[in-house]
Design a protein around this motif. Sequence first.
Motif, short mmCIF file in Angstrom:
data_model
loop_
_atom_site.label_atom_id
_atom_site.label_comp_id
_atom_site.label_asym_id
_atom_site.label_seq_id
_atom_site.Cartn_x
_atom_site.Cartn_y
_atom_site.Cartn_z
N SER A 147 0.83 -1.21 0.00
CA SER A 147 0.00 0.00 0.00
C SER A 147 0.86 1.26 0.00
O SER A 147 0.64 2.18 -0.78
CB SER A 147 -0.91 0.02 1.24
N GLU A 148 1.89 1.27 0.87
CA GLU A 148 2.71 2.46 1.05
C GLU A 148 3.55 2.79 -0.17
O GLU A 148 3.93 3.94 -0.38
CB GLU A 148 3.63 2.26 2.27
N VAL A 149 3.87 1.79 -1.00
CA VAL A 149 4.76 2.02 -2.14
C VAL A 149 4.18 3.05 -3.11
O VAL A 149 4.92 3.81 -3.74
CB VAL A 149 5.04 0.69 -2.89
N PHE A 150 2.87 3.13 -3.21
CA PHE A 150 2.26 4.06 -4.17
C PHE A 150 2.40 5.52 -3.73
O PHE A 150 2.31 6.43 -4.55
CB PHE A 150 0.79 3.69 -4.42
N ILE A 151 2.65 5.72 -2.44
CA ILE A 151 2.91 7.08 -1.96
C ILE A 151 4.22 7.59 -2.55
O ILE A 151 4.35 8.76 -2.89
CB ILE A 151 2.96 7.12 -0.42
N THR A 152 5.20 6.68 -2.70
CA THR A 152 6.51 7.09 -3.20
C THR A 152 6.50 7.40 -4.70
O THR A 152 7.45 7.97 -5.22
CB THR A 152 7.60 6.01 -2.92
N VAL A 153 5.43 7.00 -5.40
CA VAL A 153 5.35 7.28 -6.84
C VAL A 153 4.08 8.06 -7.19
O VAL A 153 3.61 8.03 -8.32
CB VAL A 153 5.42 5.98 -7.68
N LYS A 154 3.52 8.76 -6.19
CA LYS A 154 2.22 9.39 -6.44
C LYS A 154 2.27 10.51 -7.47
O LYS A 154 1.26 10.79 -8.12
CB LYS A 154 1.61 9.89 -5.12
#
Length: 394
Positions: A147-154
């Motif tokens: 889930s958190e990985v998409f914050i790094t590529v938002k």
Amino acid sequence: MKYLVGTLGLLIVFGLAFLISKDRKEIKYKPLFVMVILQLLLAIVLLNTKFGFVVIDAIATTFSTLLDYASAGIAFVFGGIANDGEAPFFLTVLLPIVFISALIGILQHIKVLPFVMKWIGLGLSKINGMGKLESYNAVASAIVGQSEVFITVKKQLDKLPPHRLYTLCTSAMSTVSMSIVGAYMTMIEPKYVVTAIVLNLFGGFMIASIINPYKVSPETDLLEADQDEEKQTFFEMLGEYILDGFKVAVIVGAMLIGFVALMEGIDSFFKMIFGVTFQHLLGYVFAPFAFIMGIPASEVVSAGGIMATKMVTNEFVAMMNLSEMASEFSPRTLGIVSVFLVSFANFSSIGILSGAVKGLSEKQGNVVARFGLRLLYGAVLVSFLSAIIVSFIL
């Protein structure tokens, strides 16, 4: 014989991916061949060499030490709740996630993790023939979580076409986050956890490149990652990661209460009506897949039941079942099934991923929800692929 079955298994897994490929003419076969060879070499190194033993022993010792540190905090808050001689699952397996999450936050804040993820991603992109963003995302997923990985590529999220978003989601569902690895190591052998993480990293690229092949032009291959931590003070970040870790522990705990209770009820119902448990029936459905993974015929039904449980519920429930049934399996079967279980490939992950993406982009969240079953299909094939690769070595 095991090499013949393993080769047949590889052909079937690739065939199942090829069956739903969106553009078979665009599939790049050379990177696939290279990654299969690389997976085999890595599995040999990790499972059959002294160097691999030293590496895995160091990783296992590190996580064991971290869990000991975590237990000090847990004992301070919850000391006396457990009866003597008992080890409550929530306290011993789930709550250490809070401490591991805090460590990940610190490494993220001091720019160690972003550096590692970026350069490993760049190196992987030379091997897998895919974009730098996809490679970065796969490494990031294995460290910060699905889930958190998409914050790094938002920043890139809204610019991604569906086929690239599919690859990112496949990587996220096929890998497992570092915050939860320690919990897995309390239930299955650490060497299989580490091996599965490494193999799944490449397996995600392979299956995605067959199901959804495409070319990435340099001008659209944006690698820049958005790091929110730059805007936070150290203690703001630390508090956020500690709370995030606690949320994960509580959510997994709640899911386990619901799923274990539900499976117990369903099993009782099926045993009362049909004389066999629901898990046993699912075992027959998954038995052919267990066979192509190299599991002996006498154990395919039991192993298939655990594999099906993982997909229908989650990997924690399946790992608990595997621990309880360990005496019924040969060491080879235990290793193969253990590797299969180390991923987030289950139905609940569809909702988790689409919800995580929707929180950042409503439009892209809907896209993920639309290809949810196709995504799960691909991620399960990744688990089969990793297990088959291990079957050549064990």
